[in-house]
Design a protein around this motif. Structure first.
Motif, PDB file in Angstrom:
ATOM      1  N   ALA A   1       0.835  -1.206   0.000  1.00 23.85           N
ATOM      2  CA  ALA A   1       0.000   0.000   0.000  1.00 23.85           C
ATOM      3  C   ALA A   1       0.872   1.258   0.000  1.00 23.85           C
ATOM      4  O   ALA A   1       0.566   2.247  -0.673  1.00 23.85           O
ATOM      5  N   GLU A   2       1.974   1.206   0.740  1.00 21.27           N
ATOM      6  CA  GLU A   2       2.873   2.371   0.788  1.00 21.27           C
ATOM      7  C   GLU A   2       3.531   2.619  -0.568  1.00 21.27           C
ATOM      8  O   GLU A   2       3.611   3.765  -1.036  1.00 21.27           O
ATOM      9  N   ALA A   3       3.997   1.527  -1.201  1.00 19.43           N
ATOM     10  CA  ALA A   3       4.648   1.688  -2.512  1.00 19.43           C
ATOM     11  C   ALA A   3       3.669   2.294  -3.518  1.00 19.43           C
ATOM     12  O   ALA A   3       4.031   3.181  -4.302  1.00 19.43           O
ATOM     13  N   LEU A   4       2.421   1.839  -3.477  1.00 15.97           N
ATOM     14  CA  LEU A   4       1.425   2.374  -4.421  1.00 15.97           C
ATOM     15  C   LEU A   4       1.232   3.865  -4.189  1.00 15.97           C
ATOM     16  O   LEU A   4       1.164   4.660  -5.137  1.00 15.97           O
ATOM     17  N   CYS A   5       1.136   4.270  -2.917  1.00 15.16           N
ATOM     18  CA  CYS A   5       0.951   5.700  -2.618  1.00 15.16           C
ATOM     19  C   CYS A   5       2.167   6.518  -3.075  1.00 15.16           C
ATOM     20  O   CYS A   5       2.043   7.698  -3.366  1.00 15.16           O
ATOM     21  N   CYS A   6       3.344   5.884  -3.127  1.00 16.46           N
ATOM     22  CA  CYS A   6       4.547   6.591  -3.586  1.00 16.46           C
ATOM     23  C   CYS A   6       4.716   6.463  -5.104  1.00 16.46           C
ATOM     24  O   CYS A   6       5.743   6.894  -5.657  1.00 16.46           O
ATOM     25  N   GLY A   7       3.761   5.827  -5.782  1.00 13.05           N
ATOM     26  CA  GLY A   7       3.807   5.738  -7.245  1.00 13.05           C
ATOM     27  C   GLY A   7       4.842   4.755  -7.769  1.00 13.05           C
ATOM     28  O   GLY A   7       5.285   4.869  -8.911  1.00 13.05           O
TER      29      GLY A   7
END
Ligand code: UDP
Length: 391
Positions: A294-300
């Motif tokens: 989820a964090e990686a997705l939020c960081c694109g």
């Protein structure tokens, strides 16, 4: 002042990370308005035997994933959860009940699958009328122990999670499909190229190389040394940054790792600035932990999944593949090939993945979870009879 009790366990890092994210959001949007206690009843107050059992999570998931998978599947039914919560888990009830009596919360939020039933029992006996909310910190596959029908609300991370809770008999109006809570540091606007170059320099990285972040959750699982060593030996024109989390042995094994120019590879144990590392990266190579995803997705940033925990992380792999957010690359040769493809100039695969990642990210999840907690705590306080309501 609104008092909140957040229940977690440090089995992995995702439970504490989600609780901290919601707490930080509440405290920064309405400073001075909340007194939030984050409690790990297993570690902070549980009997020694329970503490020791919870401590087994790290070694088990690093060295005996099959055993973890067997445990997960053996307990993944309503009947097994009922037995567990009436026996082994009773021992943490006392700690939860004491915390409820001490903190006198306006709402209790459980961020751990094994604490939902205990939270309900403690609140109903010590503080009736106080809402109990479950915030699920798995992503796609939701273990039966999350679906406690007696809580007042359940935050689910995905349509798959919603389906699991509905099938377990939780009424629709108590299920909220919001997503996974991630710290606000991960949801800041994406850095410009100049800002990213500056961030990389601050982290000790080259400003303009393709950066592969290699990690494996808070316990550094999933074969970090193998994957980092293979990438370093590949001769690819990429920069590696390796975060071993609490896995000291991995950090020790990799201490002499050098890049293709003979420079030491950026290497860390447990870091508290994961958002910086992700925002500096072009791709993250990780086990399929829900928090990290989820964090990686939020960081694109697209993800290359090197492993997954049998049970709760298997569905994450399928989701990443189906949604085009990255690849599953359990073999080191597959990882090296995937990095070579994505690091190639103007890689079409990387562009496609980045677009899919932007679509799948749910950066507003933390704010929406915080709002749900805030409004349920407030409603319960307003409805409490005047004789028991606190100022
Ligand atoms: N994490 C961290 N520092 C580290 C390694 C991991 O803060 O050195 C955080 C990471 O950002 C994420 C969590 O630990 O929030 C890992 O959660 P995930 O669900 O990916 O895996 P788990 O550790 O629960 O197996």
């Amino acid at each position: 002042m609104t008092r909140l009790l957040f229940l977690i366990a440090d089995t992995g890092g995702g439970h504490r990370a989600a609780a901290t994210a919601v707490a930080r959001h509440l405290e920064t949007t309405e400073p001075g308005r909340y007194a939030i206690t984050i409690l790990d009843p297993f570690a902070d107050a549980g009997p020694r035997v329970v503490r020791r059992t919870a401590d087994l999570y790290g070694p088990l998931t690093r060295h005996a994933r099959w055993a973890w998978g067997a445990l997960y599947h053996a307990t993944n039914s309503r009947a097994a959860v009922a037995v567990l919560s009436a026996s082994a888990l009773r021992v943490v009830d006392r700690a939860v009940k004491r915390a409820v009596q001490d903190a006198r919360p306006d709402a209790v939020v459980s961020f751990h699958p094994l604490l939902n039933h205990g939270a309900v029992r403690a609140v109903r006996s010590a503080s009736p009328g106080v809402p109990v909310i479950t915030v699920i910190t798995d992503l796609v596959d939701v273990h039966a122990s999350w679906a406690c029908a007696d809580v007042d609300a359940i935050v689910v991370p995905s349509p798959g999670g919603l389906d699991r809770c509905r099938r377990a008999g939780i009424p629709a109006d108590r299920c909220h499909d919001i997503g996974l809570a991630v710290d606000p540091a991960f949801t800041a606007p994406l850095p410009t190229l100049a800002e990213r170059a500056e961030l990389r320099t601050r982290l000790g990285l080259y400003p303009d190389r393709f950066v592969v972040l290699v990690c494996g959750g808070a316990d550094g699982s999933g074969g970090i040394p193998r994957h980092a060593a293979a990438l370093a030996a590949s001769g690819l024109d990429v920069e590696l940054a390796v975060i071993c989390g609490r896995n000291r042995r991995a950090l020790h094994r990799l201490r002499n790792l050098i890049d293709r120019d003979g420079h030491p590879v950026a290497m860390h144990g447990f870091v508290t600035n994961m958002a910086d590392w992700m925002r500096a990266a072009d791709v993250v190579a990780t086990k399929a932990g829900p928090g990290t995803l989820a964090e990686a997705l939020c960081c694109g940033v697209p993800v290359l999944l090197t492993s997954y925990l049998p049970g709760q992380e298997r569905g994450n792999v399928e989701w990443v593949i189906d949604a085009g957010l990255g690849r599953y690359v359990p073999r080191t040769a597959q990882l090296v090939d995937a990095v070579a493809e994505l690091a190639a100039p103007a890689s079409p695969g990387l562009a496609r993945m980045r677009a899919a990642v932007r679509q799948a990210a749910r950066p507003d999840a933390t704010a929406r979870i915080a709002e749900l907690v805030r409004s349920m705590a407030r409603t319960a306080t307003e409805q409490r009879p005047l004789t028991t309501a606190r100022a």
